[in-house]
Scaffold this motif. Structure first.
Motif, short mmCIF file in Angstrom:
data_model
loop_
_atom_site.label_atom_id
_atom_site.label_comp_id
_atom_site.label_asym_id
_atom_site.label_seq_id
_atom_site.Cartn_x
_atom_site.Cartn_y
_atom_site.Cartn_z
N ASP A 1 -121.27 64.63 -96.23
CA ASP A 1 -120.25 65.50 -96.81
C ASP A 1 -118.97 65.34 -95.98
OD1 ASP A 1 -120.59 66.96 -94.48
OD2 ASP A 1 -121.68 68.59 -95.44
N GLU A 2 -118.03 66.25 -96.17
CA GLU A 2 -116.71 66.09 -95.56
C GLU A 2 -116.61 66.61 -94.14
OE1 GLU A 2 -116.45 70.13 -97.57
OE2 GLU A 2 -117.69 68.32 -97.61
N TYR A 3 -117.72 67.10 -93.58
CA TYR A 3 -117.68 67.64 -92.22
C TYR A 3 -117.11 66.59 -91.24
CZ TYR A 3 -119.41 69.12 -87.66
OH TYR A 3 -119.50 69.44 -86.33
N ARG A 4 -116.14 67.02 -90.43
CA ARG A 4 -115.39 66.09 -89.57
C ARG A 4 -116.26 65.45 -88.49
NH1 ARG A 4 -109.45 66.55 -89.35
NH2 ARG A 4 -110.01 64.56 -88.39
N GLY A 5 -117.36 66.09 -88.17
CA GLY A 5 -118.26 65.55 -87.15
C GLY A 5 -118.78 64.15 -87.50
N TYR A 6 -118.68 63.79 -88.77
CA TYR A 6 -119.17 62.48 -89.21
C TYR A 6 -118.08 61.40 -89.21
CZ TYR A 6 -123.11 65.19 -91.03
OH TYR A 6 -124.20 66.01 -91.15
N ASP A 7 -116.85 61.81 -88.93
CA ASP A 7 -115.71 60.91 -89.10
C ASP A 7 -115.86 59.57 -88.36
OD1 ASP A 7 -114.55 62.66 -90.79
OD2 ASP A 7 -112.91 63.27 -89.45
N LYS A 8 -116.51 59.62 -87.20
CA LYS A 8 -116.59 58.39 -86.39
C LYS A 8 -117.69 57.42 -86.81
CE LYS A 8 -114.51 60.37 -82.25
NZ LYS A 8 -114.79 60.98 -80.93
N LEU A 9 -118.44 57.77 -87.83
CA LEU A 9 -119.57 56.90 -88.21
C LEU A 9 -119.14 55.48 -88.60
CD1 LEU A 9 -121.88 59.37 -90.19
CD2 LEU A 9 -122.34 58.30 -87.96
N SER A 10 -117.89 55.35 -89.08
CA SER A 10 -117.44 54.01 -89.46
C SER A 10 -116.77 53.27 -88.30
CB SER A 10 -116.47 54.10 -90.65
OG SER A 10 -115.36 54.89 -90.27
N TYR A 11 -116.61 53.93 -87.17
CA TYR A 11 -116.01 53.28 -85.99
C TYR A 11 -116.96 52.18 -85.50
CZ TYR A 11 -112.62 57.15 -85.47
OH TYR A 11 -111.64 58.07 -85.65
N SER A 12 -116.39 51.24 -84.78
CA SER A 12 -117.22 50.11 -84.34
C SER A 12 -118.35 50.54 -83.40
CB SER A 12 -116.35 49.04 -83.68
OG SER A 12 -115.72 49.59 -82.55
N ALA A 13 -118.17 51.66 -82.71
CA ALA A 13 -119.24 52.15 -81.83
C ALA A 13 -120.51 52.47 -82.62
CB ALA A 13 -118.77 53.38 -81.07
N GLU B 1 -128.63 59.14 -96.74
CA GLU B 1 -127.87 60.39 -96.84
C GLU B 1 -128.04 61.16 -95.53
OE1 GLU B 1 -129.09 62.79 -100.15
OE2 GLU B 1 -129.14 61.06 -101.51
N ILE B 2 -126.94 61.70 -95.05
CA ILE B 2 -126.99 62.48 -93.81
C ILE B 2 -126.34 63.84 -94.07
CG2 ILE B 2 -126.31 62.58 -91.38
CD1 ILE B 2 -126.15 59.52 -91.41
N ASP B 3 -126.99 64.87 -93.56
CA ASP B 3 -126.43 66.20 -93.76
C ASP B 3 -126.99 67.11 -92.66
OD1 ASP B 3 -124.98 68.24 -95.01
OD2 ASP B 3 -126.64 68.78 -96.33
N GLU B 4 -126.30 68.21 -92.43
CA GLU B 4 -126.80 69.16 -91.44
C GLU B 4 -126.94 70.52 -92.11
OE1 GLU B 4 -123.66 68.25 -91.66
OE2 GLU B 4 -122.62 70.16 -91.64
N VAL C 1 -124.10 54.91 -95.07
CA VAL C 1 -124.43 56.32 -94.86
C VAL C 1 -123.52 57.21 -95.71
CG1 VAL C 1 -125.42 55.99 -92.57
CG2 VAL C 1 -122.99 56.50 -92.78
N ILE C 2 -124.10 58.22 -96.29
CA ILE C 2 -123.38 59.13 -97.18
C ILE C 2 -123.44 60.53 -96.58
CG2 ILE C 2 -123.23 60.03 -99.55
CD1 ILE C 2 -125.49 57.13 -99.19
N GLY D 1 -120.68 51.62 -86.39
CA GLY D 1 -120.82 50.47 -87.29
C GLY D 1 -121.48 50.72 -88.63
N TYR D 2 -121.31 51.92 -89.18
CA TYR D 2 -121.89 52.19 -90.51
C TYR D 2 -120.83 52.02 -91.60
CZ TYR D 2 -125.60 54.40 -87.79
OH TYR D 2 -126.62 54.65 -86.90
N GLN D 3 -121.29 51.76 -92.82
CA GLN D 3 -120.41 51.88 -93.99
C GLN D 3 -120.48 53.34 -94.38
OE1 GLN D 3 -121.29 49.14 -97.26
NE2 GLN D 3 -122.87 48.25 -95.93
N HIS D 4 -119.45 54.06 -94.07
CA HIS D 4 -119.50 55.51 -94.24
C HIS D 4 -118.84 55.97 -95.53
CE1 HIS D 4 -118.12 59.72 -92.70
NE2 HIS D 4 -119.19 59.80 -93.45
N HIS D 5 -119.59 56.70 -96.32
CA HIS D 5 -119.04 57.29 -97.55
C HIS D 5 -119.03 58.80 -97.40
CE1 HIS D 5 -119.09 53.58 -99.93
NE2 HIS D 5 -120.05 53.26 -99.08
N ASN D 6 -117.90 59.37 -97.73
CA ASN D 6 -117.73 60.81 -97.62
C ASN D 6 -117.67 61.39 -99.03
OD1 ASN D 6 -116.12 63.24 -97.71
ND2 ASN D 6 -115.73 62.89 -95.53
N VAL D 7 -118.62 62.24 -99.33
CA VAL D 7 -118.78 62.73 -100.71
C VAL D 7 -117.53 63.42 -101.24
CG1 VAL D 7 -120.02 64.39 -102.16
CG2 VAL D 7 -121.26 63.02 -100.50
#
Ligand SMILES: [Zn+2]
Length: 288
Positions: free
Chosen positions: A193-205, A131-134, A190-191, A207-213
């Motif tokens: 919230d909807e904050y846009r700063g996390y949007d790139k986590l699923s990009y190949s750079a 889980e990731i959050d700020e 990685v899980i 490489g995470y399986q990103h879930h947005n709550v």
């Protein structure tokens, strides 16, 4: 594991017991004297904090390089302070240390700062479900809407595992993404919230399986989509900072974050948190 003040006092009744413990931790593995190479016993020198080889007199100093080394505060009080830090849930205010140990406020404050240094986070990355959050911390309440003068804290926690948390000037993607990349193994789920700063986590750079709550992004819906664990940690951190420490300035904030991350990471160790913290004293000294 529970470790009470009675057990502590029984195990460490005086200065010698504390010093012997430090010697054992640091040099207990020695079979031969480093100087004369004989199988030697080391005896504590009278009224000094060193141990000497029975044959050649070579001296070993278990406190060299540690936070105890140049301190005039008795070891027993240091141990007691470490005990308080290890058993407390909400931290230990300098005022409280002063009262319990009978030292000056200045000494208590310095001791607390040194003990917090032992609680630094390691470099071992997180993996699995993370889980990731700020959140934000600073003067003027904890509301996200007023974060102009606040510092951001990015937190990452493995489900049923370890936590890492880091202070940043703000929560821009350019700052949080490199921190996540270093702290979480590529490919992890990685899980956030909807904050846009996390949007790139699923990009190949990244490489995470990103879930947005909020939006349930990701390739399939999944029942573990929440950030309750990290939110629980923020709650504990903020309650403690407010209740115990009242206000922490930005230049000290990371050490307090480390303190609570350490406490979280040592919440159910096989040895008492006290022992884990004591072990750090010699380790930190040996790291330089
Ligand atoms: Zn020797």
């Amino acid at each position: 594991m529970k470790y009470t003040i009675a057990e502590f006092n029984k195990q460490f009744p005086d200065e010698v017991a504390c010093l012997d413990e430090m010697f054992k931790r640091r040099y207990g593995h020695l079979i031969k004297c480093p100087k004369c190479s004989k199988r030697a016993a080391f005896h504590r020198a009278k009224n000094r904090k060193v141990y000497a080889c029975q044959f050649c007199g070579y001296q070993l100093s278990p406190l060299a390089g540690t936070i105890f080394h140049k301190s005039s505060t008795p070891l027993k009080l240091w141990f007691h302070a470490i005990f308080l830090f290890s058993t407390s849930k909400n931290g230990v205010a300098a005022k409280e240390l002063q009262r319990q140990l009978g030292v000056t406020y200045k000494t208590a404050w310095r001791m607390a700062a040194q003990i917090r240094k032992l609680m630094g986070q390691d470099d071992e990355p997180l993996a699995g479900e993370v889980e990731i959050d700020e959140t934000f911390y600073g003067k003027g309440g904890t509301h996200q809407t007023k974060f102009k003068n606040k510092h951001a804290i990015i937190g990452m926690v493995e489900r049923k595992g370890k936590i890492k948390a880091k202070q940043l000037p703000n929560r821009q993607a350019a700052l949080i993404l490199p921190v996540i990349k270093e702290a979480v193994v590529r490919g992890s789920r990685v899980i956030t919230d909807e904050y846009r700063g996390y949007d790139k986590l699923s990009y190949s750079a990244y490489g995470y399986q990103h879930h947005n709550v909020k939006h349930g992004k990701g390739h399939y819906s999944w029942k573990g989509q929440n950030t309750n664990t990290i939110e629980g940690f923020w709650g504990q951190l903020k309650t403690s900072l407010r209740g115990t420490y009242h206000f922490v300035s930005p230049q000290h904030l990371q050490s307090y974050i480390d303190e609570f991350a350490w406490r979280y990471n040592n919440r159910e160790g096989i040895s008492p948190a006290f022992v884990a913290l004591l072990a750090r004293v010699s380790q930190v000294a040996q790291l330089g």
